[in-house]
Structure formats: structure tokens, C-alpha cells
Design an enzyme around this catalytic site. Structure first.
Site, mmCIF file in Angstrom:
data_model
loop_
_atom_site.group_PDB
_atom_site.id
_atom_site.type_symbol
_atom_site.label_atom_id
_atom_site.label_comp_id
_atom_site.label_asym_id
_atom_site.label_seq_id
_atom_site.Cartn_x
_atom_site.Cartn_y
_atom_site.Cartn_z
ATOM 1 N N LYS A 140 7.450 1.087 3.627
ATOM 2 C CA LYS A 140 7.837 -0.129 2.898
ATOM 3 C C LYS A 140 9.301 -0.471 3.168
ATOM 4 O O LYS A 140 9.653 -1.640 3.376
ATOM 5 C CB LYS A 140 7.605 0.052 1.400
ATOM 6 C CG LYS A 140 6.117 0.084 1.059
ATOM 7 C CD LYS A 140 5.879 0.492 -0.380
ATOM 8 C CE LYS A 140 4.405 0.485 -0.726
ATOM 9 N NZ LYS A 140 4.114 1.196 -1.952
ATOM 10 N N ASP A 184 4.864 6.640 2.650
ATOM 11 C CA ASP A 184 4.478 5.308 2.165
ATOM 12 C C ASP A 184 5.728 4.498 1.807
ATOM 13 O O ASP A 184 5.860 3.326 2.185
ATOM 14 C CB ASP A 184 3.555 5.520 0.940
ATOM 15 C CG ASP A 184 3.219 4.236 0.251
ATOM 16 O OD1 ASP A 184 2.552 3.406 0.890
ATOM 17 O OD2 ASP A 184 3.632 4.049 -0.916
#
Ligand code: ADP
Ligand code: ASP
Ligand code: MG
Length: 828
Positions: free
Chosen positions: A688, A684
Site C-alpha cells: 500500500k 500488505d
């Protein structure tokens, strides 16, 4: 004084569709004050079409016309039986039987000669009005008593017309005389009158043309010197466009006769254009009203023009063809247009629109499609010599055309109307084939392909009538973020509308199994209940085309899922002009080539995509990068804690409670993904960081840089439950790391780093307890930028980086940003 002057009311076929309609109409009439009331009626809805079809079938000697006549009879007698009883009914049915016999005879005669002259067709077509008048008169008599009602007038005995090129003209003298002979001067009560039919100079039956009952009503208003003419129909009045084609059409309160004339001439079927003549000549106001909503004030058409600041309405007339006459030989040659129109006139072709290029190189005319063959032939004949010599190159006809027109007295002298009209057509991708503006400036018309006409009407209508900040919104995914977003919208929509003219309409909500669609807007107070009750299976293609409605200026899809399959649709949406707002990272952190395609697609479709919430929820990270770069700063490096979940875990973890236990508590509180390994794997955060790197213009993919996975290898392939059970085995490893850091005066933080040269890394780091990264709380995210301007003292953005409220708020913020761009025309 009320009661002294006639009042004429006309009820159209749409108001007389069945027995219930007759009851409604009779109630309206019964509620009128006593006096001289003339009620002009049309045939029941669809009846005139059915009667005209009979003649067509008879011409083809098609035996089904007998059965069709019976069907017409059944409809009529069933309606009569519901309304009238006793002798009245017997009489109505007997008269019908007689009429049916007469019609059969006429049809037989048509079948023999295999052709129905106009007059014969008129006789058959006119029965519909006779039946309506008889039935309504009988019903009113039964309801109100013979003193007030029961009279009906056959308009053929009164109205005399002469047919000319411009349609039927009333012969007022004999008509007035006939009326005076039939109706006593002191008459008081209700006289039902047939619309549509009249007599010609030979005393033979004729009709006033399709929709002619409006004209009949105006004629009777003039004959009776009525002080008002009400035309009752099935819509609230004259609307800014045909509501059957433009769902957003709005009622027009007041119209001048001229405006009404233009609208009617260019296809607003709610009013027959000839109606205006007798009304204007006698200064009789016309009120268009809804028989299904008699309380509504309707539209008032009268002489006291009150030009509005903008256009009054938009109409379209179909069934047209274009003829284009082109050639250098016409330049500067006087009389070309004269010859053209003389030829057309001789062939009895009336021209609806004319447009001549100022170079005189071409003349373009629009004519009704059914005469285009004849029109072209006579033009070719008239210019045979020029065609042969090449002075005129061609005479070209194009079928299947429609004229779309914007109308309003206020257009005269108001600049910018034409620009807006054509601008809206252009943006909707509609090709305009010819243009004309009346010198009165009350009308601008454009000829478009009939296939495009509804889209054209909607596009132009939205351009003139809706706030430029009207957004048709579709939300996909309504779990925590999507659901919270919808709730936030519900609380703000009205205020935004009032304060900022922002018309946000959620028209679709989809989740994996079912979806909810609404034409105007979904009631957000009840969206959960309505979505649960919805039986519409989710279908993203259908969802997309619903949200991308061409009668609304802008469409936006808000993707609140984390789905790759949805992200894969973005380029298609953008190409078609659908804007996107999303917290879904997939499209921006996946394939570099797809990421690049997004920008191209957005350019192609003139669309925008906003995704601030893909990184650090609503914190303005992407915005800041763009501002820095756009204002000429240079970002040397950035580092951040980009995962709210990991921030939380390492904030709470102090060695006293095992790491696995903290993880399970966090999971139970909803701070982690359903499978916490999605957080602990670092993917994750890696996504980003990829998004941020791309904002800096770096071509980077997941896999290009190290990402520390916090899960031991032998736990990676397990079921979630098993994984959680096994996790305590590794608690000691984490404890050792923690103690090491503590001994060095540091804390553990999961950090993402990036330099301007594309060096990227994501992993667990020991950070000095004094550093800002050590001093964050709860699920805070933090990003630090070192730039040319912020070289010694870095720019730091810190705050909650997770949670449904802030993320949904960020999505909402992006939506408002989009609406502001669109309202300012920034995308156009
Ligand atoms: P009636 O049977 O009462 O004469 P019509 O069907 O002839 O009714 O006319 C009413 C219809 O006109 C409406 O239902 C609407 O679809 C259509 N219409 C077309 N343009 C307009 C407009 N600008 N405003 C209102 N109605 C319109
Ligand atoms: N019944 C006729 C028609 O359908 C006239 C009218 O309704 O105005 O055209
Ligand atoms: Mg009508």
C-alpha cells in the site's frame, strides 16, 4: 365497415418454416374477422434457395440434384402429412409427384445444355410458393370449412410485369382485369395467393426477385384496393438494425414510406424495397408484424411521416465493390461524370452509391460485386485516352465492400448526425472508404470493408441508441468483496438506470473454476445459484472477449481477486480499450516497469483504470493525493495505519489476553488473511505504501525500504496450523514491548511512513496515547498528510479500512466514477 374492404396479409418463409409454423399462421388467420382476406404466402423457409441450387447443380450436370429434389419432397410431404388428412392429403401428394416429374424434366434439359436461362431458373424457383399456397389452403379448408377457406390463387394468372433496368414493373391494366376475372366482386372468405411468382408480357412465368413476396403482397393490396397490408415475419417489426447482427436493436413503431424505402433499399431485408411502390401510390398502410408474437403491435409504415428527433435505423448491404477513378485531368472538366455513368448504363450496371471529392480529383462509385469486372472494363474503355495521356491516373476496384447507412426523416436539418456516425466508426477503429449523403438528408452512407461490417453496425447503433453510460461489466472473483459488490449492484441497478440513465450490465462473472456469461445481462438476483449451476469452465480469454462486446459502448472488468496472474493481464485489457476497476494491489505495487506500462497502455486504448480500494478500502486516499497535487499543493510527508487487520490487533491487545489468542480470534472472525502471516509480515502495508509513493511520483519498489516482519524467523516457513500452534511461544516478547510502551505513555501501532524525498519505512512504533494514531477504533485506518497547505495542522483521513461492505462500496464508487467520465465523453 369491416368486411367490405380487402385486407391483405403476407406470411414470409420464416413464418412458414415447418408444420408448427403453418398451425400458428392458420390460428392467426382463423382469428381474423370475417370479410375479404387475401393471404399471400412465400415458400417455406430455405425452399427457394434449395430450388435455385437444383438449377445450379443441373448446370454442372451434378447427379446429386436428383437426391436433393427428393429431399425437398420429403420435407414438403412430411409437413403436409402433419397438417392435412384424407383426400386433401392424397391430392397434395399427387400434385407434388406431378410437379417433381416436371422439375426433373426441366433439370434434365438444363443438364443437356449445361446452362439455365433466367426463365427456366424462375420456373424451378417458383414452385416453393405454389406448394405453400396449396398446403395452406388445404389446411385452412380442413380447419375452417370450405365456406370460408380453400381458395388459392396462382399469381401467375393475375400479376403481369415487365422487366426493366429498375426491376419488374407491374402492368396494372391486364393485372386488374385478370384479378376481376378470377375473384368475384362479392367474394368473402380467405383466398391464399402465391407470392414471388408472376407472368411477363409473353405470358411466361417470371419472379419478382429475391424476397419478392413482399412486393406480391403490395401488388395484391393495390389490386384489391385493400385498406391495410400486414407483412408477417419472424421479428416484431422493423428494427433499428438487423437484430441478427445487432442484439440491441429496438423496434421502430412508426415509419414514413420514405424512411422505410431507404431502409429497405440499403439492406433491411425485412421489407422488399419495391413493396413500397403500390402501397404509396394507393396510400395503403403497411404493418410489419411477428407471426411468433401476434399480440405485438409491430411497425406501422404510412404516409403520415412523424420525423423522430434522431435517426430511425441503421442498415448494411453487403456484396458491393468500389471503383475509384482518379486523376488531375478530371478537375474542372465538365461531363466526366456523364461519360462515366453513360458507360455504366450501357453495360447495364446500376450504381448503388456515388461519392465525388469536391476537388473533382476523384470519383468513387459502389456497384454490386458481381458486376465489378464488367464495370471496370467499360470505364477503362471509356477513358482510354485519358488513361493513356495520364490525365486519369488509375481506375481501381476494391472487392468485399459493404455500405452502411443511417436513415431517418428527422436527420434533415439536424446537425451532428454525421459527426456522431463517423465518430462512432472512428472510435471502433473502422476505416471508411467512401461517404455519401443523399441531398434529402434522409440517409448518410459509408462504405466499409465487409469484414468490419458487423462491428461497424454495432458501434454506430450503440452510439445512437444506447445510453453513453452503458457498461458491459465482467467481474472476476466473487468471494467476500466480489460477492458483496454484486449484491450491492443488484440493489442499485434499477435506480441508477432510472435516475441517471446509467445502464450497468454485469454480463460475466468468473471465479477460478467456473464462469457465468450472459448476452444481455446476468440476473443479479440469482447470480450465486446460476454461477453454481454453470458448467462453463473459466477461460479468461473467452471471458474478456465476451465482456468486450462490440455492440455495447464500453467494457469494464472488475478484478476482485488478489491474483498476480490476473493483474498481469491489465496492460492487454487497457490496450484493447477495456476499463479496469479493482481492489487488487498487485499491478500497482509490483514491478515499477509494469506500473509505468499501465499508464501507457491506458493511453493507447483510451481506457481508464481505477483502484482507490487498493489502499484503505473505500477511504478517499488516492483521490485526495491527486486532488492535492493537481491543485498545486506539495505533499511533504505522509504517515498512516494502512492495515485494518493490524489496526484491529493492536487496538484490542492490552496485555491481558495473549497476542496469539487475539490473532486466532481475529482469524476466526474473518479479520485476517487465511494465512495471518500475510498481514503480520507487513507486506500488505508495504504494498500500500508503494502505491501511495507512486501516486506522489516516486519510483519505488518493494525491497527499497525497511519493512518490519512481526513473525519470528523460525515461524516463517511453517504450515499455517503449525505456525498458529507455535505462535504462543512469542507472546512474551510482544508483552514486553507492550509494557515498555505503556510505561512511556504510548501505544503500539504498525505504521507506514513516507517523505517527499522517498524515505519510506514500515514497522511497529510506539505512539503517544494522545496522538490521533492511538485513538482509532476497531479496524480503522488513518492517514495523515503534511503538505504546504496543511503544514501545522495536518490533513487526516480516518475510518474503516477493511471489511467487505466498505471495500465493495468503494469498488462500486469507482465504477460510478468511471461511468460518469464515459457519459461525459471525458475519455474521448
Ligand atoms: P420473411 O421470410 O418473413 O420474408 P425475411 O428473412 O425475409 O423474412 O426478413 C426478416 C428478417 O429480416 C429478420 O429475421 C431480420 O433478421 C432481417 N432484418 C434485417 N434488417 C432488419 C431490420 N432493420 N429490422 C427487422 N429485421 C431486419
Ligand atoms: N421465396 C422467395 C425468396 O426466398 C420470395 C420471398 O420469400 O419473399 O426470395
Ligand atoms: Mg422476406
Amino acid at each position: 365497415m369491416s368486411g367490405k374492404h380487402w385486407k391483405i396479409h403476407k406470411f414470409g418463409g420464416s413464418s412458414l418454416a415447418d408444420a408448427n409454423c403453418f398451425v400458428r399462421v392458420a390460428d392467426i388467420i382463423a382469428g381474423m374477422p370475417d370479410g375479404k382476406i387475401g393471404v399471400v404466402v412465400s415458400a417455406m423457409r430455405g425452399m427457394t434457395d434449395n430450388l435455385l441450387d437444383l438449377s445450379l447443380l443441373a448446370e454442372r450436370d451434378d447427379s446429386s440434384c436428383g437426391a436433393d429434389l427428393q429431399e425437398i419432397g420429403q420435407r414438403y410431404s412430411a409437413t403436409a402429412k402433419e397438417l392435412v388428412t384424407g383426400d386433401g392429403l392424397v391430392q397434395l401428394l399427387a400434385q407434388w409427384a406431378q410437379d417433381a416429374k416436371d422439375i426433373e424434366d426441366i433439370l434434365q434439359a438444363i443438364a443437356v445444355v449445361k446452362s439455365a436461362p433466367q426463365r427456366t431458373r424462375d420456373i424451378v424457383a417458383g414452385y416453393g410458393e405454389i406448394w405453400s399456397a396449396r398446403l395452406l389452403a388445404a389446411y385452412l379448408e380442413q380447419k375452417l370449412g370450405a365456406d370460408r377457406a380453400g381458395t388459392w390463387i396462382d399469381a401467375r394468372d393475375v400479376v403481369q410485369v415487365r422487366h426493366s433496368e429498375l426491376g419488374p414493373t407491374v402492368l396494372w391494366k391486364p393485372s386488374r382485369a385478370a384479378f376481376a376475372g378470377i375473384i368475384d366482386k362479392d367474394f368473402s372468405g380467405i383466398a391464399v395467393i402465391t407470392g414471388f411468382i408472376a407472368s411477363d408480357e409473353d405470358q411466361l412465368q417470371t419472379t419478382l426477385g429475391r424476397n419478392g413476396s413482399d412486393f406480391s403482397a403490395a401488388i395484391f393490396a393495390a389490386l384489391t384496393n385493400a385498406d391495410e397490408l400486414s407483412i408477417w415475419t419472424d421479428v416484431d417489426g422493423v428494427m433499428s438494425a438487423d437484430p441478427k447482427q445487432v442484439p440491441e436493436a429496438q423496434i421502430i413503431d412508426l415509419l414514413s414510406y420514405n424512411e422505410a424505402m431507404e431502409l429497405a433499399y440499403f439492406g433491411a431485408k425485412v421489407l422488399h424495397p419495391q413493396t413500397l411502390g403500390p402501397a404509396v401510390d394507393n396510400d395503403i398502410p403497411i404493418i410489419i408484424r411477428n407471426s411468433f408474437d401476434p399480440q405485438h403491435p409491430g411497425t406501422r409504415i404510412s404516409a403520415d411521416a412523424r420525423p423522430a428527433e434522431r435517426i430511425k435505423g441503421i442498415t448494411a448491404v453487403g456484396g458491393m465493390a468500389l471503383i475509384n477513378l482518379e486523376g488531375a485531368g478530371m478537375i474542372g472538366v465538365p461531363g466526366t461524370a456523364d461519360r462515366l455513368f453513360a458507360a455504366l448504363r450501357k453495360a447495364d450496371v446500376s450504381v448503388t452509391l456515388i461519392s465525388q471529392a469536391s476537388s473533382e480529383h476523384s470519383i468513387c462509385i459502389a456497384v454490386p460485386a458481381d458486376v465489378v469486372g464488367r464495370a471496370k472494363k467499360v470505364i477503362v474503355e471509356a477513358f482510354a485516352a485519358e488513361l493513356a495521356s495520364g490525365q486519369i491516373q488509375r481506375v481501381e476496384a476494391t472487392d468485399a465492400q459493404s455500405i452502411i447507412a443511417v436513415v431517418g426523416d428527422g436527420m434533415a436539418g439536424t446537425p451532428g448526425i454525421a459527426a456522431r456516425f463517423f465518430g462512432n466508426l472512428g472510435r471502433a477503429g473502422i476505416n471508411v472508404r467512401a461517404i455519401a449523403q443523399g441531398s434529402s438528408e434522409r440517409n448518410i452512407s459509408a462504405v466499409v470493408d465487409t469484414n468490419d461490417v458487423t462491428r461497424a453496425l454495432r458501434a454506430v447503433h450503440s452510439g445512437f441508441y444506447l445510453s453513453a453510460k452503458t457498461l458491459s461489466i465482467g467481474v472476476i472473483g466473487c468471494g467476500t468483496i466480489g460477492g458483496t459488490f454484486l449484491d450491492q449492484m443488484q440493489q442499485q441497478t434499477q435506480r441508477l438506470r432510472k435516475d441517471f440513465d446509467l445502464d450497468l450490465r454485469v454480463r460475466g462473472i468468473a471465479r477460478s473454476n467456473h464462469m457465468l456469461l450472459a448476452d444481455r445481462r446476468i440476473d443479479l438476483g440469482d447470480w450465486r445459484k446460476d454461477l453454481n449451476a454453470s458448467e462453463t469452465i473459466s477461460d479468461l480469454d473467452a471471458f474478456e472477449s465476451h465482456v468486450h462486446a462490440d455492440h455495447l459502448p464500453h467494457a469494464v472488468i472488475i478484478d476482485c481477486t488478489a491474483d498476480q496472474a490476473i493483474a498481469d493481464r491489465y496492460t492487454g485489457w487497457l490496450q484493447r480499450g477495456i476499463h479496469i476497476v479493482t481492489p487488487n494491489k498487485k499491478a500497482f505495487s509490483g514491478d515499477q516497469s509494469y506500473y509505468a506500462a499501465l499508464a501507457l497502455s491506458a493511453k493507447e486504448g483510451n481506457a481508464h483504470y481505477l483502484y482507490e480500494t487498493t489502499v484503505c478500502a473505500a477511504l478517499p486516499i488516492i483521490r485526495t493525493i491527486r486532488d492535492l497535487v493537481d491543485t498545486g499543493d506539495r505533499i511533504r510527508s505522509l504517515q498512516g495505519i494502512l492495515s485494518g487487520t493490524l489496526a484491529y490487533l493492536f487496538n484490542v491487545y492490552d496485555g491481558s489476553v495473549p497476542f496469539s489468542e487475539i490473532l486466532i480470534q481475529a482469524k476466526d472472525s474473518g479479520y485476517t488473511e487465511p494465512d495471518p502471516r500475510d498481514d503480520l509480515s507487513g507486506m500488505d502495508v508495504a504494498r500500500k505504501l508503494t502505491i501511495l509513493a507512486r501516486e506522489l511520483g516516486q519510483s519505488i519498489e518493494i525491497g527499497d525500504f525497511p519493512v518490519q516482519n512481526l513473525i519470528a524467523e523460525d515461524l516463517r516457513g511453517l504450515e499455517v496450523d503449525k505456525f498458529l500452534r507455535e505462535l504462543p511461544k512469542y507472546d512474551d516478547e510482544m508483552l514486553v514491548l507492550y509494557k515498555e510502551a505503556k510505561d512511556e505513555g504510548k501505544t503500539l501501532r504498525y505504521v507506514a511512513r513516507l517523505t517527499e524525498h522517498g524515505e519510506a519505512a514500515v514497522g511497529l512504533e510506539k505512539i503517544s496515547v494522545d496522538a490521533p494514531f492511538s485513538n482509532i477504533s476497531s479496524t480503522d485506518n488513518i492517514v495523515q498528510f503534511i503538505t504546504d497547505r496543511y503544514a501545522t495542522n495536518p490533513l487526516v483521513i480516518q475510518g474503516p479500512g477493511a471489511g467487505p461492505e466498505v471495500t465493495a462500496g468503494g469498488v462500486f464508487g469507482d465504477l460510478l466514477k468511471l461511468a460518469t467520465f464515459l457519459g461525459n465523453g471525458a475519455l474521448q
